[in-house]
Design a protein around this motif. Structure first.
Motif: not given
Length: 203
Positions: A35-40, A74-81, A126-128
C-alpha cells in the motif's frame, strides 16, 4: 497441582498471543509496504514506478520479478488483491512463519518468470495477484503432500473458497489480466509446497 495447571495455562496463552502477534505484524508490514508503494506512486507520478513491472523477454523486464507484486494500476486493483493477501497469507504463516516466506518466494519467482516467458510483447505485468494465486496453490498442495489433517482441512477450505476464481483466472479470458502471472504464481506455490514437504521428510 492446581497451581502448576494454572501456570501452564497462562504460559500457553502467552505463547499463543506471541505467535498471533508475530504473524499479525508480519502481514501488516508486508501488505502495508504494498500500500505504501501505491501511495508513493500516486503522489509522485513522475517516478513512473509501474514501468518496473515484468516486461516479457526483455533483459530490463526481469526486474519485475522482484518489483511487480508491489505495483498496482489503481486503487481498485490493489483492494482486489488485498483480501487474498491477508487471508491466504495468514494461513501460510502456520505452522511456521518460514512457510509464508517459502510460499512468497515460490509465487514471486513463478509469477514473474511465467509472465516474462509467456506474456505478450511490449506489455507490462504488475500486481500482487500472482502472490494470491501462489498462496492458494501452496496451501492446496501442502495438504496433498503432507497429508496432515489440519493442512488438508485448510486445502479444502481454499479449494472451496477460491477454486472457481483460480480456475477462471488461469485462463486467457479477460483482457488486461495477466493470466500468465496467475498460472506462474500457482505453479510456484505448488513447487514451493512440494520442496518444503520433501525437506521436512529428510529431517
Amino acid at each position: 497441582m492446581p497451581q502448576d495447571s494454572t501456570r501452564l495455562s497462562v504460559t500457553t496463552s502467552d505463547s499463543l498471543f506471541v505467535q498471533l502477534k508475530a504473524r499479525g505484524l508480519l502481514l501488516a508490514a508486508f501488505v502495508g509496504s504494498i500500500w505504501l508503494v501505491f501511495f508513493l506512486s500516486a503522489a509522485l507520478p513522475f517516478l513512473h514506478l509501474n514501468q518496473h513491472g515484468v516486461v516479457p523477454r526483455t533483459l530490463g523486464g526481469l526486474q519485475g520479478i522482484l518489483f511487480a507484486p508491489w505495483l498496482h494500476a489503481s486503487m481498485m486493483h490493489l483492494v482486489a488483491n488485498t483480501g487474498g493477501l491477508l487471508i491466504l497469507g495468514w494461513l501460510c504463516t502456520w505452522p511456521r512463519i518460514a512457510n509464508f516466506w517459502q510460499a512468497t518466494i515460490g509465487a514471486m519467482l513463478g509469477a514473474g518468470l511465467c509472465a516474462w516467458l509467456l506474456g505478450a510483447p511490449y506489455t507490462v505485468h504488475i500486481g500482487a495477484r500472482g502472490l494470491v494465486f501462489g498462496y492458494a496453490g501452496y496451501l492446496v498442495a501442502r495438504g496433498y503432500y503432507t497429508r496432515h489433517i489440519l493442512s488438508m482441512l485448510v486445502a479444502l477450505f481454499v479449494a472451496g473458497s477460491y477454486g472457481l476464481t483460480m480456475l477462471f483466472g488461469l485462463m486467457p479470458l479477460y483482457p488486461g489480466l495477466s493470466w500468465q502471472s496467475h498460472l506462474g504464481g500457482s505453479l510456484g506455490g505448488i513447487l514451493a509446497a512440494r520442496a518444503a514437504a520433501r525437506s521436512a521428510r529428510l529431517l
